[in-house]
Write a protein that holds these residues in place. Structure first.
Motif, PDB file in Angstrom:
ATOM      1  N   HIS A  52       0.860  -1.184   0.000  1.00  0.00           N
ATOM      2  CA  HIS A  52       0.000   0.000   0.000  1.00  0.00           C
ATOM      3  C   HIS A  52       0.896   1.233   0.000  1.00  0.00           C
ATOM      4  CE1 HIS A  52      -3.339  -2.670   0.847  1.00  0.00           C
ATOM      5  NE2 HIS A  52      -2.563  -3.249   1.755  1.00  0.00           N
ATOM      6  N   HIS A  53       0.606   2.129  -0.896  1.00  0.00           N
ATOM      7  CA  HIS A  53       1.425   3.325  -1.074  1.00  0.00           C
ATOM      8  C   HIS A  53       0.812   4.512  -0.340  1.00  0.00           C
ATOM      9  CE1 HIS A  53       4.039   1.329  -3.979  1.00  0.00           C
ATOM     10  NE2 HIS A  53       2.937   0.657  -4.298  1.00  0.00           N
ATOM     11  N   ALA A  54       1.674   5.395   0.132  1.00  0.00           N
ATOM     12  CA  ALA A  54       1.228   6.567   0.897  1.00  0.00           C
ATOM     13  C   ALA A  54       0.352   7.464   0.019  1.00  0.00           C
ATOM     14  CB  ALA A  54       2.431   7.339   1.417  1.00  0.00           C
ATOM     15  N   PRO A  55      -0.823   7.839   0.526  1.00  0.00           N
ATOM     16  CA  PRO A  55      -1.700   8.720  -0.248  1.00  0.00           C
ATOM     17  C   PRO A  55      -1.266  10.186  -0.210  1.00  0.00           C
ATOM     18  CG  PRO A  55      -2.738   8.139   1.818  1.00  0.00           C
ATOM     19  CD  PRO A  55      -1.445   7.362   1.751  1.00  0.00           C
ATOM     20  N   GLY A  56      -0.285  10.478   0.628  1.00  0.00           N
ATOM     21  CA  GLY A  56       0.236  11.836   0.727  1.00  0.00           C
ATOM     22  C   GLY A  56       1.603  11.811   1.371  1.00  0.00           C
ATOM     23  N   ASP A  57       2.250  12.958   1.417  1.00  0.00           N
ATOM     24  CA  ASP A  57       3.552  13.048   2.089  1.00  0.00           C
ATOM     25  C   ASP A  57       3.379  12.768   3.581  1.00  0.00           C
ATOM     26  OD1 ASP A  57       4.547  13.809  -0.357  1.00  0.00           O
ATOM     27  OD2 ASP A  57       4.905  15.906   0.196  1.00  0.00           O
ATOM     28  N   TYR A  58       4.417  12.212   4.186  1.00  0.00           N
ATOM     29  CA  TYR A  58       4.425  11.952   5.630  1.00  0.00           C
ATOM     30  C   TYR A  58       5.837  12.221   6.132  1.00  0.00           C
ATOM     31  CZ  TYR A  58       6.115   7.266   4.210  1.00  0.00           C
ATOM     32  OH  TYR A  58       6.822   6.222   3.657  1.00  0.00           O
ATOM     33  N   PRO A  59       6.052  12.250   7.457  1.00  0.00           N
ATOM     34  CA  PRO A  59       7.351  12.694   7.974  1.00  0.00           C
ATOM     35  C   PRO A  59       8.570  12.001   7.381  1.00  0.00           C
ATOM     36  CG  PRO A  59       5.792  12.587   9.764  1.00  0.00           C
ATOM     37  CD  PRO A  59       5.096  12.007   8.550  1.00  0.00           C
ATOM     38  N   SER A  60       8.455  10.706   7.039  1.00  0.00           N
ATOM     39  CA  SER A  60       9.624   9.984   6.535  1.00  0.00           C
ATOM     40  C   SER A  60       9.500   9.581   5.074  1.00  0.00           C
ATOM     41  CB  SER A  60       9.866   8.739   7.391  1.00  0.00           C
ATOM     42  OG  SER A  60      10.216   9.113   8.700  1.00  0.00           O
ATOM     43  N   GLY A  61       8.540  10.149   4.358  1.00  0.00           N
ATOM     44  CA  GLY A  61       8.386   9.764   2.968  1.00  0.00           C
ATOM     45  C   GLY A  61       7.465  10.671   2.198  1.00  0.00           C
ATOM     46  N   LYS A  62       7.298  10.316   0.961  1.00  0.00           N
ATOM     47  CA  LYS A  62       6.523  11.124   0.022  1.00  0.00           C
ATOM     48  C   LYS A  62       5.302  10.348  -0.471  1.00  0.00           C
ATOM     49  CE  LYS A  62       9.524  14.522  -0.263  1.00  0.00           C
ATOM     50  NZ  LYS A  62       9.256  15.678   0.540  1.00  0.00           N
ATOM     51  N   LYS A  63       4.358  11.077  -0.986  1.00  0.00           N
ATOM     52  CA  LYS A  63       3.197  10.483  -1.629  1.00  0.00           C
ATOM     53  C   LYS A  63       3.680   9.469  -2.666  1.00  0.00           C
ATOM     54  CE  LYS A  63      -0.795  11.568  -4.460  1.00  0.00           C
ATOM     55  NZ  LYS A  63      -1.599  12.606  -5.087  1.00  0.00           N
ATOM     56  N   GLY A  64       3.067   8.289  -2.637  1.00  0.00           N
ATOM     57  CA  GLY A  64       3.418   7.244  -3.594  1.00  0.00           C
ATOM     58  C   GLY A  64       4.464   6.260  -3.100  1.00  0.00           C
ATOM     59  N   ASP A  65       5.193   6.607  -2.029  1.00  0.00           N
ATOM     60  CA  ASP A  65       6.174   5.660  -1.473  1.00  0.00           C
ATOM     61  C   ASP A  65       5.452   4.442  -0.898  1.00  0.00           C
ATOM     62  OD1 ASP A  65       8.181   7.490  -2.003  1.00  0.00           O
ATOM     63  OD2 ASP A  65       8.543   8.023   0.101  1.00  0.00           O
ATOM     64  N   ALA A  66       6.122   3.286  -0.922  1.00  0.00           N
ATOM     65  CA  ALA A  66       5.575   2.103  -0.250  1.00  0.00           C
ATOM     66  C   ALA A  66       5.488   2.426   1.244  1.00  0.00           C
ATOM     67  CB  ALA A  66       6.466   0.899  -0.480  1.00  0.00           C
ATOM     68  N   LEU A  67       4.297   2.317   1.798  1.00  0.00           N
ATOM     69  CA  LEU A  67       4.088   2.644   3.210  1.00  0.00           C
ATOM     70  C   LEU A  67       3.855   1.390   4.042  1.00  0.00           C
ATOM     71  CD1 LEU A  67       3.735   4.808   5.397  1.00  0.00           C
ATOM     72  CD2 LEU A  67       1.314   4.949   4.738  1.00  0.00           C
ATOM     73  N   VAL A  68       2.979   0.505   3.574  1.00  0.00           N
ATOM     74  CA  VAL A  68       2.641  -0.721   4.304  1.00  0.00           C
ATOM     75  C   VAL A  68       2.756  -1.902   3.347  1.00  0.00           C
ATOM     76  CG1 VAL A  68       0.815  -1.962   5.524  1.00  0.00           C
ATOM     77  CG2 VAL A  68       1.086   0.492   5.876  1.00  0.00           C
ATOM     78  N   VAL A  69       3.424  -2.953   3.816  1.00  0.00           N
ATOM     79  CA  VAL A  69       3.583  -4.180   3.034  1.00  0.00           C
ATOM     80  C   VAL A  69       2.984  -5.325   3.833  1.00  0.00           C
ATOM     81  CG1 VAL A  69       5.215  -5.747   1.924  1.00  0.00           C
ATOM     82  CG2 VAL A  69       5.712  -3.291   2.021  1.00  0.00           C
ATOM     83  N   GLU A  70       2.052  -6.040   3.232  1.00  0.00           N
ATOM     84  CA  GLU A  70       1.474  -7.221   3.866  1.00  0.00           C
ATOM     85  C   GLU A  70       2.336  -8.427   3.512  1.00  0.00           C
ATOM     86  OE1 GLU A  70      -2.610  -7.613   2.633  1.00  0.00           O
ATOM     87  OE2 GLU A  70      -3.057  -5.523   3.143  1.00  0.00           O
ATOM     88  N   PHE A  71       2.657  -9.252   4.518  1.00  0.00           N
ATOM     89  CA  PHE A  71       3.422 -10.461   4.262  1.00  0.00           C
ATOM     90  C   PHE A  71       3.153 -11.495   5.342  1.00  0.00           C
ATOM     91  CE2 PHE A  71       6.198  -7.580   6.586  1.00  0.00           C
ATOM     92  CZ  PHE A  71       6.906  -8.374   7.484  1.00  0.00           C
ATOM     93  N   THR A  72       3.545 -12.710   5.063  1.00  0.00           N
ATOM     94  CA  THR A  72       3.396 -13.822   6.000  1.00  0.00           C
ATOM     95  C   THR A  72       4.767 -14.439   6.208  1.00  0.00           C
ATOM     96  OG1 THR A  72       1.181 -14.251   5.154  1.00  0.00           O
ATOM     97  CG2 THR A  72       2.217 -16.034   6.380  1.00  0.00           C
ATOM     98  N   VAL A  73       5.108 -14.714   7.467  1.00  0.00           N
ATOM     99  CA  VAL A  73       6.364 -15.378   7.817  1.00  0.00           C
ATOM    100  C   VAL A  73       6.024 -16.679   8.532  1.00  0.00           C
ATOM    101  CG1 VAL A  73       8.503 -15.263   9.156  1.00  0.00           C
ATOM    102  CG2 VAL A  73       7.614 -13.197   8.062  1.00  0.00           C
ATOM    103  N   ALA A  74       6.343 -17.798   7.912  1.00  0.00           N
ATOM    104  CA  ALA A  74       6.088 -19.116   8.494  1.00  0.00           C
ATOM    105  C   ALA A  74       4.655 -19.215   9.035  1.00  0.00           C
ATOM    106  CB  ALA A  74       7.118 -19.428   9.579  1.00  0.00           C
ATOM    107  N   GLY A  75       3.713 -18.737   8.223  1.00  0.00           N
ATOM    108  CA  GLY A  75       2.304 -18.827   8.583  1.00  0.00           C
ATOM    109  C   GLY A  75       1.774 -17.700   9.450  1.00  0.00           C
TER     110      GLY A  75
END
Length: 157
Positions: free
Chosen positions: A34-57
């Motif tokens: 999920h990409h940032a919908p706007g600028d934030y303190p450590s990034g810009k609009k469009g940067d990868a903000l949240v990544v969903e993943f699974t580790v060993a279930g």
């Protein structure tokens, strides 16, 4: 989305970490980014903000929140292994990819996340209690990566 999800804070490398974990551990995968919908303190609009993943279930999300918070040993993944080969494979993947060894089966990946690579035989020895547990514990205390044969020998006395 799972009812309970672990959120891990990364500076800016959540996607790289998720891909690494998915490549190392079975029952692991990278989901949506999920990409940032706007600028934030450590990034810009469009940067990868949240990544969903699974580790060993285990469902996780990686939050690219910037450098404000660092991982520490208060949180770790414990990965149970069946053999020395499996123990070596996970340990070497983590440590050999910019991570670092610690004591008693613990190591950190290059993002600072702590891992316990724990052979089943060690947990069985601890559960047995008494002198067997003490011998296995004493052997473990001398190790970085757990040596399955040494734990088995310690169990037998």
């Amino acid at each position: 989305m799972a009812k309970n999800t672990i959120c891990l804070w990364y500076d800016k490398d959540a996607e790289d970490a998720a891909r690494f974990y998915a490549g190392v551990f079975p029952d692991s995968k990278v989901g949506a980014t999920h990409h940032a919908p706007g600028d934030y303190p450590s990034g810009k609009k469009g940067d990868a903000l949240v990544v969903e993943f699974t580790v060993a279930g285990i469902p996780c999300i990686g939050l690219n929140g910037g450098p404000a918070f660092k991982h520490n040993e208060a949180f770790s993944f414990q990965i149970s292994t069946e053999t020395q080969e499996e123990t070596d494979r996970y340990w070497n993947a983590i440590v050999g990819n910019g991570g670092q060894e610690s004591e008693c089966g613990w190591c950190k990946d290059k993002w600072g996340v702590s891992w316990q690579i724990t052979p089943r035989v060690l947990m069985e020895a601890m559960a047995a209690g008494g002198a067997e547990a003490k011998r296995a514990f004493d052997a473990m205390m001398t190790m970085k990566k757990i040596d399955v044969a040494a734990i088995e020998k310690a169990r037998r006395g």
